[in-house]
Design a protein around this motif. Structure first.
Motif, PDB file in Angstrom:
ATOM      1  N   VAL A  53      15.036  -5.832   1.219  1.00  0.00           N
ATOM      2  CA  VAL A  53      16.167  -5.078   0.706  1.00  0.00           C
ATOM      3  C   VAL A  53      16.674  -4.145   1.668  1.00  0.00           C
ATOM      4  O   VAL A  53      16.172  -3.922   2.676  1.00  0.00           O
ATOM      5  N   GLU A  54      18.164  -3.985   1.503  1.00  0.00           N
ATOM      6  CA  GLU A  54      18.843  -2.849   2.341  1.00  0.00           C
ATOM      7  C   GLU A  54      18.307  -1.388   1.834  1.00  0.00           C
ATOM      8  O   GLU A  54      18.261  -1.054   0.671  1.00  0.00           O
ATOM      9  N   GLY A  55      18.177  -0.760   3.067  1.00  0.00           N
ATOM     10  CA  GLY A  55      17.393   0.656   2.873  1.00  0.00           C
ATOM     11  C   GLY A  55      16.053   0.351   2.379  1.00  0.00           C
ATOM     12  O   GLY A  55      15.327  -0.017   3.229  1.00  0.00           O
ATOM     13  N   GLY A  56      15.834   1.003   1.231  1.00  0.00           N
ATOM     14  CA  GLY A  56      14.505   0.876   0.606  1.00  0.00           C
ATOM     15  C   GLY A  56      14.010   2.345   0.498  1.00  0.00           C
ATOM     16  O   GLY A  56      14.527   3.257   0.472  1.00  0.00           O
ATOM     17  N   PRO A  57      12.975   1.932  -0.489  1.00  0.00           N
ATOM     18  CA  PRO A  57      12.301   3.415  -1.355  1.00  0.00           C
ATOM     19  C   PRO A  57      11.551   4.185  -0.329  1.00  0.00           C
ATOM     20  O   PRO A  57      11.063   3.939   0.799  1.00  0.00           O
ATOM     21  N   ILE A  58      11.645   5.515  -0.538  1.00  0.00           N
ATOM     22  CA  ILE A  58      10.879   6.657   0.343  1.00  0.00           C
ATOM     23  C   ILE A  58       9.372   6.225   0.241  1.00  0.00           C
ATOM     24  O   ILE A  58       8.668   6.404   1.025  1.00  0.00           O
ATOM     25  N   ASP A  59       8.858   6.105  -0.999  1.00  0.00           N
ATOM     26  CA  ASP A  59       7.486   6.084  -1.174  1.00  0.00           C
ATOM     27  C   ASP A  59       7.155   4.602  -0.990  1.00  0.00           C
ATOM     28  O   ASP A  59       7.762   3.556  -0.469  1.00  0.00           O
ATOM     29  N   THR A 109       9.309  -3.240 -13.437  1.00  0.00           N
ATOM     30  CA  THR A 109       8.862  -4.258 -12.217  1.00  0.00           C
ATOM     31  C   THR A 109       7.954  -3.286 -11.400  1.00  0.00           C
ATOM     32  O   THR A 109       8.047  -2.070 -11.243  1.00  0.00           O
ATOM     33  N   ASN A 110       6.745  -3.503 -10.901  1.00  0.00           N
ATOM     34  CA  ASN A 110       6.048  -2.698 -10.066  1.00  0.00           C
ATOM     35  C   ASN A 110       6.309  -3.597  -8.345  1.00  0.00           C
ATOM     36  O   ASN A 110       6.594  -4.591  -8.374  1.00  0.00           O
ATOM     37  N   TRP A 111       6.407  -2.556  -7.613  1.00  0.00           N
ATOM     38  CA  TRP A 111       6.591  -2.955  -6.133  1.00  0.00           C
ATOM     39  C   TRP A 111       5.748  -2.113  -5.217  1.00  0.00           C
ATOM     40  O   TRP A 111       5.277  -1.221  -5.248  1.00  0.00           O
ATOM     41  N   LYS A 112       5.560  -2.708  -3.845  1.00  0.00           N
ATOM     42  CA  LYS A 112       4.910  -2.276  -2.986  1.00  0.00           C
ATOM     43  C   LYS A 112       5.511  -2.560  -1.648  1.00  0.00           C
ATOM     44  O   LYS A 112       5.928  -3.860  -1.346  1.00  0.00           O
ATOM     45  N   VAL A 113       5.485  -1.594  -0.553  1.00  0.00           N
ATOM     46  CA  VAL A 113       6.203  -2.032   0.675  1.00  0.00           C
ATOM     47  C   VAL A 113       5.270  -2.696   1.626  1.00  0.00           C
ATOM     48  O   VAL A 113       3.944  -2.212   1.842  1.00  0.00           O
ATOM     49  N   LEU A 114       5.559  -3.818   2.062  1.00  0.00           N
ATOM     50  CA  LEU A 114       4.807  -4.407   3.086  1.00  0.00           C
ATOM     51  C   LEU A 114       5.355  -4.169   4.464  1.00  0.00           C
ATOM     52  O   LEU A 114       4.328  -4.454   5.523  1.00  0.00           O
ATOM     53  N   GLY A 115       6.551  -3.654   4.675  1.00  0.00           N
ATOM     54  CA  GLY A 115       6.771  -3.393   6.049  1.00  0.00           C
ATOM     55  C   GLY A 115       8.294  -2.934   5.944  1.00  0.00           C
ATOM     56  O   GLY A 115       8.996  -2.899   5.096  1.00  0.00           O
ATOM     57  N   ARG A 116       8.634  -2.135   7.215  1.00  0.00           N
ATOM     58  CA  ARG A 116       9.802  -1.629   7.115  1.00  0.00           C
ATOM     59  C   ARG A 116      10.703  -1.916   8.569  1.00  0.00           C
ATOM     60  O   ARG A 116       9.886  -2.068   9.502  1.00  0.00           O
ATOM     61  N   GLY A 117      11.722  -1.944   8.760  1.00  0.00           N
ATOM     62  CA  GLY A 117      12.672  -2.460   9.978  1.00  0.00           C
ATOM     63  C   GLY A 117      14.071  -1.376   9.795  1.00  0.00           C
ATOM     64  O   GLY A 117      14.026  -0.383   9.021  1.00  0.00           O
ATOM     65  N   GLY A 159      16.979  -0.314   8.766  1.00  0.00           N
ATOM     66  CA  GLY A 159      17.747  -0.462   7.719  1.00  0.00           C
ATOM     67  C   GLY A 159      17.306  -1.311   6.740  1.00  0.00           C
ATOM     68  O   GLY A 159      18.090  -1.596   5.896  1.00  0.00           O
ATOM     69  N   LEU A 160      15.942  -1.857   6.780  1.00  0.00           N
ATOM     70  CA  LEU A 160      15.658  -2.910   5.999  1.00  0.00           C
ATOM     71  C   LEU A 160      14.396  -2.576   5.573  1.00  0.00           C
ATOM     72  O   LEU A 160      13.352  -1.880   6.281  1.00  0.00           O
ATOM     73  N   THR A 161      13.727  -3.119   4.503  1.00  0.00           N
ATOM     74  CA  THR A 161      12.457  -2.952   3.627  1.00  0.00           C
ATOM     75  C   THR A 161      11.977  -4.168   3.057  1.00  0.00           C
ATOM     76  O   THR A 161      12.715  -4.784   2.581  1.00  0.00           O
ATOM     77  N   TRP A 162      10.749  -4.540   3.491  1.00  0.00           N
ATOM     78  CA  TRP A 162       9.961  -5.727   3.065  1.00  0.00           C
ATOM     79  C   TRP A 162       9.292  -5.453   1.774  1.00  0.00           C
ATOM     80  O   TRP A 162       8.225  -4.531   2.063  1.00  0.00           O
ATOM     81  N   GLU A 186      13.960 -14.017   9.955  1.00  0.00           N
ATOM     82  CA  GLU A 186      14.583 -13.089  10.944  1.00  0.00           C
ATOM     83  C   GLU A 186      14.295 -11.683  10.570  1.00  0.00           C
ATOM     84  O   GLU A 186      13.616 -10.754  11.198  1.00  0.00           O
ATOM     85  N   ARG A 187      14.868 -11.246   8.986  1.00  0.00           N
ATOM     86  CA  ARG A 187      14.569 -10.111   8.465  1.00  0.00           C
ATOM     87  C   ARG A 187      13.250  -9.860   8.097  1.00  0.00           C
ATOM     88  O   ARG A 187      12.983  -8.538   8.281  1.00  0.00           O
ATOM     89  N   LEU A 188      12.527 -10.679   7.846  1.00  0.00           N
ATOM     90  CA  LEU A 188      10.835 -10.383   7.805  1.00  0.00           C
ATOM     91  C   LEU A 188      10.427  -9.960   9.046  1.00  0.00           C
ATOM     92  O   LEU A 188       9.653  -9.058   8.920  1.00  0.00           O
ATOM     93  N   LYS A 189      10.594 -10.613   9.843  1.00  0.00           N
ATOM     94  CA  LYS A 189       9.971 -10.142  11.268  1.00  0.00           C
ATOM     95  C   LYS A 189      10.582  -9.073  11.809  1.00  0.00           C
ATOM     96  O   LYS A 189       9.639  -7.972  12.338  1.00  0.00           O
ATOM     97  N   ALA A 190      11.680  -8.460  11.462  1.00  0.00           N
ATOM     98  CA  ALA A 190      12.350  -7.245  11.859  1.00  0.00           C
ATOM     99  C   ALA A 190      11.604  -5.943  11.082  1.00  0.00           C
ATOM    100  O   ALA A 190      11.446  -5.112  11.435  1.00  0.00           O
ATOM    101  N   CYS A 191      10.840  -6.452   9.788  1.00  0.00           N
ATOM    102  CA  CYS A 191      10.086  -5.741   8.939  1.00  0.00           C
ATOM    103  C   CYS A 191       8.518  -5.535   9.355  1.00  0.00           C
ATOM    104  O   CYS A 191       7.778  -5.024   8.621  1.00  0.00           O
ATOM    105  N   GLY A 192       8.189  -6.604  10.389  1.00  0.00           N
ATOM    106  CA  GLY A 192       6.993  -6.301  10.846  1.00  0.00           C
ATOM    107  C   GLY A 192       5.973  -7.839  10.386  1.00  0.00           C
ATOM    108  O   GLY A 192       4.801  -7.762  10.540  1.00  0.00           O
TER     109      GLY A 192
END
Length: 233
Positions: free
Chosen positions: A102-108, A139-147, A149-152, A223-229
């Protein structure tokens, strides 16, 4: 949005992730609709005859994914199995995990979106909008990685509303990359929608553990997944 040519028999057989006597799980490519549209054109169902594997009839869809969504798609191999799968989907018994960027992403780092959805208008058919009077959507969500301006995210739809993850993401302020309806995606070309049905758990047999299937991340998201780790697994 992209358009993908129809799959050959070899290509769709190579996308089978799971096969048993009741069902198949295939890895749907982004850009190919599951159904034949009113104007015709390439679609996934047109290749199902190559998935009979000895049965008299081709498998049929047990649910659907959007044209530009990739990943785990479940097919019933005969009428009784398809009916059973349909009930499991209808009653929310099937565990689904999607990967999104996603573009940007949650704080939590994790959370739940509880936002009812309704149809945008009669002309737009499937398109949805947040609507307090609409159908409950969670919808439940969980952050797997951040880059940059992006969040996985791993997103798990508790309910199964049309376009649920796409509307929930956009309404929360972090639209899915490449979403040309609810986000900032292009009308044509890159980037393709970064929404992938990553894992599915199907309790098809009462006395056995659910069938668990994982679909590999599609090339257009690498590409964007790798940017998020993401490490490529």
């Amino acid at each position: 949005m992209i358009d993908v040519p129809p799959l050959t028999a070899e290509e769709i057989q190579a996308r089978v992730l799971h096969r048993d006597g009741l069902m198949l799980v295939i890895d749907k490519p982004a850009g190919l609709p599951v159904h034949r549209g009113p104007k015709g054109g390439a679609n996934l169902e047109a290749s199902f005859d190559a998935l009979r594997f000895g049965l008299p009839r081709p498998p049929v869809l047990a649910h659907r994914l959007d044209k530009d969504t990739s990943g785990c798609l479940v097919l019933g191999r005969h009428r009784k199995a398809t009916a059973s799968l349909g009930l499991l989907f209808k009653h929310g018994k099937i565990a689904k995990t999607y990967w999104t960027v996603v573009e940007g992403g949650p704080i939590d780092d994790e959370g739940t979106i509880d936002l009812s959805l309704g149809r945008l208008n009669a002309e737009r058919g499937w398109w949805q909008k947040p609507d307090p009077e609409g159908q409950k959507a969670v919808t439940n969500w969980k952050v797997l990685g951040r880059g940059a301006g992006l969040t996985w995210l791993a997103m798990e739809p508790v309910t199964g509303r049309t376009h649920q993850l796409r509307v929930h993401s956009a309404a929360t302020g972090w639209p899915i990359v490449g979403d040309n309806i609810y986000g900032n995606g292009p009308r044509f070309g890159e980037p393709i929608l970064h929404l992938h049905s990553r894992e599915i758990g199907i309790p098809i047999s009462r006395n056995k553990e659910p069938v668990h299937v994982v679909a590999p991340a599609p090339v257009h998201m690498h590409e964007r997944l790798k940017a998020c780790g993401w490490n490529g697994q």
